[in-house]
Design a protein around this motif. Structure first.
Motif, PDB file in Angstrom:
ATOM      1  N   SER A 262      11.207   9.257   2.361  1.00  0.00           N
ATOM      2  CA  SER A 262      11.667  10.572   1.927  1.00  0.00           C
ATOM      3  C   SER A 262      10.995  11.712   2.692  1.00  0.00           C
ATOM      4  CB  SER A 262      11.410  10.747   0.426  1.00  0.00           C
ATOM      5  OG  SER A 262      11.691  12.059   0.001  1.00  0.00           O
ATOM      6  N   ILE A 263       9.684  11.605   2.896  1.00  0.00           N
ATOM      7  CA  ILE A 263       8.910  12.701   3.472  1.00  0.00           C
ATOM      8  C   ILE A 263       8.794  12.600   4.991  1.00  0.00           C
ATOM      9  CG2 ILE A 263       6.678  13.914   3.395  1.00  0.00           C
ATOM     10  CD1 ILE A 263       6.263  12.556   0.624  1.00  0.00           C
ATOM     11  N   GLY A 264       8.714  11.369   5.470  1.00  0.00           N
ATOM     12  CA  GLY A 264       8.439  11.128   6.882  1.00  0.00           C
ATOM     13  C   GLY A 264       6.993  10.746   7.078  1.00  0.00           C
ATOM     14  N   LYS A 265       6.771   9.681   7.859  1.00  0.00           N
ATOM     15  CA  LYS A 265       5.413   9.133   7.975  1.00  0.00           C
ATOM     16  C   LYS A 265       4.418  10.112   8.579  1.00  0.00           C
ATOM     17  CE  LYS A 265       6.001   6.975  12.516  1.00  0.00           C
ATOM     18  NZ  LYS A 265       5.941   5.716  13.285  1.00  0.00           N
ATOM     19  N   ASP A 266       4.907  11.051   9.393  1.00  0.00           N
ATOM     20  CA  ASP A 266       3.996  11.986  10.055  1.00  0.00           C
ATOM     21  C   ASP A 266       3.803  13.286   9.267  1.00  0.00           C
ATOM     22  OD1 ASP A 266       3.684  10.243  12.244  1.00  0.00           O
ATOM     23  OD2 ASP A 266       5.557  10.965  13.123  1.00  0.00           O
ATOM     24  N   ASN A 267       4.426  13.369   8.099  1.00  0.00           N
ATOM     25  CA  ASN A 267       4.367  14.606   7.309  1.00  0.00           C
ATOM     26  C   ASN A 267       3.525  14.471   6.042  1.00  0.00           C
ATOM     27  OD1 ASN A 267       6.132  15.935   9.108  1.00  0.00           O
ATOM     28  ND2 ASN A 267       7.904  14.991   8.120  1.00  0.00           N
TER      29      ASN A 267
ATOM     30  N   ILE B 153       1.299  16.129   0.048  1.00  0.00           N
ATOM     31  CA  ILE B 153       0.582  14.931  -0.399  1.00  0.00           C
ATOM     32  C   ILE B 153       1.479  14.118  -1.330  1.00  0.00           C
ATOM     33  CG2 ILE B 153      -1.630  16.147  -0.255  1.00  0.00           C
ATOM     34  CD1 ILE B 153      -1.659  15.823  -3.412  1.00  0.00           C
ATOM     35  N   VAL B 154       1.115  12.856  -1.472  1.00  0.00           N
ATOM     36  CA  VAL B 154       1.780  11.947  -2.412  1.00  0.00           C
ATOM     37  C   VAL B 154       0.794  11.641  -3.526  1.00  0.00           C
ATOM     38  CG1 VAL B 154       2.787   9.654  -2.725  1.00  0.00           C
ATOM     39  CG2 VAL B 154       3.219  10.934  -0.609  1.00  0.00           C
ATOM     40  N   MET B 155       1.267  11.679  -4.773  1.00  0.00           N
ATOM     41  CA  MET B 155       0.438  11.284  -5.912  1.00  0.00           C
ATOM     42  C   MET B 155       0.885   9.922  -6.423  1.00  0.00           C
ATOM     43  SD  MET B 155      -0.432  14.609  -8.274  1.00  0.00           S
ATOM     44  CE  MET B 155      -1.736  13.705  -9.137  1.00  0.00           C
ATOM     45  N   MET B 156      -0.061   8.967  -6.414  1.00  0.00           N
ATOM     46  CA  MET B 156       0.206   7.630  -6.935  1.00  0.00           C
ATOM     47  C   MET B 156      -0.621   7.471  -8.208  1.00  0.00           C
ATOM     48  SD  MET B 156       2.276   5.237  -5.933  1.00  0.00           S
ATOM     49  CE  MET B 156       2.377   5.611  -4.179  1.00  0.00           C
ATOM     50  N   ASN B 157      -0.005   7.774  -9.334  1.00  0.00           N
ATOM     51  CA  ASN B 157      -0.687   7.728 -10.628  1.00  0.00           C
ATOM     52  C   ASN B 157      -0.616   6.329 -11.224  1.00  0.00           C
ATOM     53  OD1 ASN B 157      -1.032  10.720 -10.658  1.00  0.00           O
ATOM     54  ND2 ASN B 157       1.209  10.660 -10.755  1.00  0.00           N
ATOM     55  N   GLY B 158      -1.367   6.121 -12.302  1.00  0.00           N
ATOM     56  CA  GLY B 158      -1.409   4.817 -12.943  1.00  0.00           C
ATOM     57  C   GLY B 158      -0.263   4.591 -13.912  1.00  0.00           C
ATOM     58  N   SER B 159      -0.393   3.555 -14.706  1.00  0.00           N
ATOM     59  CA  SER B 159       0.663   3.133 -15.626  1.00  0.00           C
ATOM     60  C   SER B 159       0.793   4.077 -16.819  1.00  0.00           C
ATOM     61  CB  SER B 159       0.353   1.721 -16.124  1.00  0.00           C
ATOM     62  OG  SER B 159       1.251   1.331 -17.126  1.00  0.00           O
ATOM     63  N   VAL B 160       2.024   4.336 -17.219  1.00  0.00           N
ATOM     64  CA  VAL B 160       2.258   5.226 -18.365  1.00  0.00           C
ATOM     65  C   VAL B 160       1.781   4.606 -19.675  1.00  0.00           C
ATOM     66  CG1 VAL B 160       4.185   6.455 -17.311  1.00  0.00           C
ATOM     67  CG2 VAL B 160       4.635   4.381 -18.631  1.00  0.00           C
ATOM     68  N   THR B 161       1.561   3.301 -19.710  1.00  0.00           N
ATOM     69  CA  THR B 161       1.082   2.652 -20.933  1.00  0.00           C
ATOM     70  C   THR B 161      -0.426   2.777 -21.106  1.00  0.00           C
ATOM     71  OG1 THR B 161       0.834   0.494 -19.856  1.00  0.00           O
ATOM     72  CG2 THR B 161       2.973   0.977 -20.871  1.00  0.00           C
ATOM     73  N   ASP B 162      -1.108   3.280 -20.084  1.00  0.00           N
ATOM     74  CA  ASP B 162      -2.565   3.438 -20.126  1.00  0.00           C
ATOM     75  C   ASP B 162      -2.882   4.918 -20.349  1.00  0.00           C
ATOM     76  OD1 ASP B 162      -5.267   3.676 -19.679  1.00  0.00           O
ATOM     77  OD2 ASP B 162      -5.259   2.670 -17.729  1.00  0.00           O
ATOM     78  N   PRO B 163      -3.455   5.278 -21.493  1.00  0.00           N
ATOM     79  CA  PRO B 163      -3.750   6.694 -21.754  1.00  0.00           C
ATOM     80  C   PRO B 163      -4.723   7.286 -20.755  1.00  0.00           C
ATOM     81  CG  PRO B 163      -4.827   5.298 -23.379  1.00  0.00           C
ATOM     82  CD  PRO B 163      -3.896   4.415 -22.605  1.00  0.00           C
ATOM     83  N   ASN B 164      -5.584   6.463 -20.157  1.00  0.00           N
ATOM     84  CA  ASN B 164      -6.500   6.974 -19.145  1.00  0.00           C
ATOM     85  C   ASN B 164      -5.744   7.559 -17.963  1.00  0.00           C
ATOM     86  OD1 ASN B 164      -8.422   5.898 -20.808  1.00  0.00           O
ATOM     87  ND2 ASN B 164      -9.316   4.520 -19.305  1.00  0.00           N
ATOM     88  N   ALA B 165      -4.614   6.921 -17.596  1.00  0.00           N
ATOM     89  CA  ALA B 165      -3.858   7.361 -16.429  1.00  0.00           C
ATOM     90  C   ALA B 165      -3.393   8.802 -16.577  1.00  0.00           C
ATOM     91  CB  ALA B 165      -2.664   6.432 -16.200  1.00  0.00           C
TER      92      ALA B 165
ATOM     93  N   GLY C 235       4.072   2.064  10.586  1.00  0.00           N
ATOM     94  CA  GLY C 235       3.624   2.411  11.926  1.00  0.00           C
ATOM     95  C   GLY C 235       2.620   3.539  12.001  1.00  0.00           C
ATOM     96  N   VAL C 236       2.030   3.908  10.880  1.00  0.00           N
ATOM     97  CA  VAL C 236       1.013   4.964  10.877  1.00  0.00           C
ATOM     98  C   VAL C 236      -0.290   4.387  11.437  1.00  0.00           C
ATOM     99  CG1 VAL C 236      -0.339   6.542   9.463  1.00  0.00           C
ATOM    100  CG2 VAL C 236       2.066   6.132   8.917  1.00  0.00           C
ATOM    101  N   THR C 237      -0.789   4.981  12.487  1.00  0.00           N
ATOM    102  CA  THR C 237      -2.019   4.482  13.113  1.00  0.00           C
ATOM    103  C   THR C 237      -3.246   5.279  12.685  1.00  0.00           C
ATOM    104  OG1 THR C 237      -1.527   5.838  15.054  1.00  0.00           O
ATOM    105  CG2 THR C 237      -0.846   3.524  15.122  1.00  0.00           C
ATOM    106  N   LYS C 238      -3.050   6.574  12.418  1.00  0.00           N
ATOM    107  CA  LYS C 238      -4.151   7.394  11.897  1.00  0.00           C
ATOM    108  C   LYS C 238      -3.863   7.678  10.431  1.00  0.00           C
ATOM    109  CE  LYS C 238      -6.833  11.606  12.575  1.00  0.00           C
ATOM    110  NZ  LYS C 238      -6.967  12.892  13.308  1.00  0.00           N
ATOM    111  N   LEU C 239      -4.555   6.964   9.559  1.00  0.00           N
ATOM    112  CA  LEU C 239      -4.283   7.060   8.128  1.00  0.00           C
ATOM    113  C   LEU C 239      -4.725   8.415   7.572  1.00  0.00           C
ATOM    114  CD1 LEU C 239      -5.503   3.505   7.077  1.00  0.00           C
ATOM    115  CD2 LEU C 239      -3.135   4.306   7.026  1.00  0.00           C
ATOM    116  N   PRO C 240      -3.930   8.978   6.671  1.00  0.00           N
ATOM    117  CA  PRO C 240      -4.361  10.213   5.999  1.00  0.00           C
ATOM    118  C   PRO C 240      -5.466   9.882   5.001  1.00  0.00           C
ATOM    119  CG  PRO C 240      -2.360   9.396   4.985  1.00  0.00           C
ATOM    120  CD  PRO C 240      -2.629   8.511   6.169  1.00  0.00           C
ATOM    121  N   PRO C 241      -6.232  10.872   4.533  1.00  0.00           N
ATOM    122  CA  PRO C 241      -7.236  10.591   3.502  1.00  0.00           C
ATOM    123  C   PRO C 241      -6.577  10.076   2.227  1.00  0.00           C
ATOM    124  CG  PRO C 241      -6.987  12.961   3.844  1.00  0.00           C
ATOM    125  CD  PRO C 241      -6.228  12.288   4.928  1.00  0.00           C
TER     126      PRO C 241
END
Length: 369
Positions: free
Chosen positions: A225-230, A172-184, A253-259
């Motif tokens: 880095s990971i590959g679109k199908d991985n 999985i990929v983690m897309m976290n928020g901004s480091v300036t926001d303590p909530n993130a 080109g991803v047609t079936k999106l991951p959750p």
């Protein structure tokens, strides 16, 4: 009483505003101390950015209307949005200090950088209530959602979408928020408490300013880095970034999106959930948070100490201050299954807002009519 640190939450017990209101109602007139101010008050409201539609669409108008109703129409809200610019917000806060507003509600762009100006407000005798994000410095109170719980809900939902008994090699990929926001940091910590050891976190990003275009760029790097199908799934800390992530996946080109997770229940995200492009969002009751913030501000400046204490039964520690009186509001995982009982039932959106012509068939399939 609950204690939470800006870095680590000690519990995920949820606080109900209804219970708080019960405390207020139970005391009748005894909840009122001798006011230090009358109804002719000015509440300064500083919100952090415009990328997230919630601030102008929900927070500001709700607070404005609640302040008016609590003060028989005599109270006003002086509003400024910093557009994700910490220096600009410091200037806006200084102007409100100079204008001698009675009380401040502050949603900080940069929780650390704003501390010196918060101190100036305190020295000027202006109470500061941290709203949604825990600002550093001598704040009088804090109102937000249970941020670590938000991350836990997102992490659990992502695992559920992956099938429950997940192969720990799934990437999985983690897309976290901004480091300036303590909530993130709290969202991230909550998510990691659910995800670590159960999946492989192949790439993780702290996304500058929470901007969708930055999330899109980060996601493009992850795909390369990971590959679109991985990529089995994507943890996205909010809905705006989820939109950028989806754009990057589709461009690759991803047609079936991951959750993909999200947060804030933005209209576009709810429509993506209906369409199956985004798995979930976290619904946070902005009316509950915003109205409580207005109640705190008015009670604080009018000297209604019993009422103020009833609204701030939790305790929070920031890097600069301990035992900050607080209230943490509960959250709900929003999926296709409960759109009707959350954002529609609460009046955030109408079915017609969500089920435009583009989404008509998908809405019908899940019973949204």
């Amino acid at each position: 009483m609950r204690r939470i640190s800006i870095a680590v939450a000690a519990s995920t017990a949820m606080v109900s505003l209804a219970a708080g209101c019960g405390v207020l109602d139970a005391g009748g007139e005894t909840t009122e101390a001798t006011p230090t101010k009358g109804n002719d008050i000015t509440v300064g409201l500083l919100l952090p950015e415009t990328e997230n539609t919630r601030y102008d669409k929900f927070d500001y108008p709700i607070i404005k209307n609640k302040v008016a109703s609590l003060t028989n129409g005599q109270g006003r809200v002086d509003y400024a949005n910093a557009g994700a610019d910490a220096d600009k917000q410091a200037q806006q806060l200084q102007k409100m200090i100079d204008d001698k507003v009675d009380v401040l509600l502050l949603d900080a762009v940069d929780a650390h950088a704003i501390a010196p100006t918060v101190k100036k407000a305190k020295e000027a005798g202006i109470p500061v209530i941290a709203y949604d994000r825990l600002a550093e410095g001598p704040i009088d109170a804090y109102i937000s959602f249970d941020n670590e719980l938000v991350g836990e809900v997102q992490g659990r939902s992502l695992l559920e979408a992956l099938g429950g008994d997940v192969d720990p090699t799934e990437k999985i990929v983690m897309m976290n928020g901004s480091v300036t926001d303590p909530n993130a940091a709290q969202f991230k910590e909550g998510a990691l408490s659910e995800l670590e050891g159960k999946v492989t976190i192949a790439q993780s990003f702290d996304t500058k300013d929470w901007k969708p275009e930055n999330a899109k760029s980060n996601m493009t790097r992850a795909i390369d880095s990971i590959g679109k199908d991985n990529i089995a799934g994507v943890y996205s800390a909010n809905d705006g970034m989820a939109g950028g992530i989806i754009e990057a996946l589709e461009a690759a080109g991803v047609t079936k999106l991951p959750p993909i997770t999200g947060q804030d229940a933005e209209l576009a995200a709810v429509q993506r959930i209906v369409a199956g492009e985004q798995y979930m969002s976290v619904y946070k009751s902005y009316p509950q948070e915003a109205e409580t913030a207005a109640e705190m501000a008015v009670a604080r400046i009018q000297g209604r100490d019993i009422q103020f204490d009833a609204l701030t039964r939790d305790k929070v520690d920031s890097p600069t201050n301990k035992d900050v009186p607080s209230q943490l509001v509960s959250v709900v995982a929003l999926t296709k299954a409960n759109i009707k009982t959350t954002v529609i039932e609460d009046g955030i959106y109408k079915v017609s807002d969500i089920c435009t012509a583009k989404y008509e068939d998908e809405c019908e399939a899940i019973g949204l009519k």
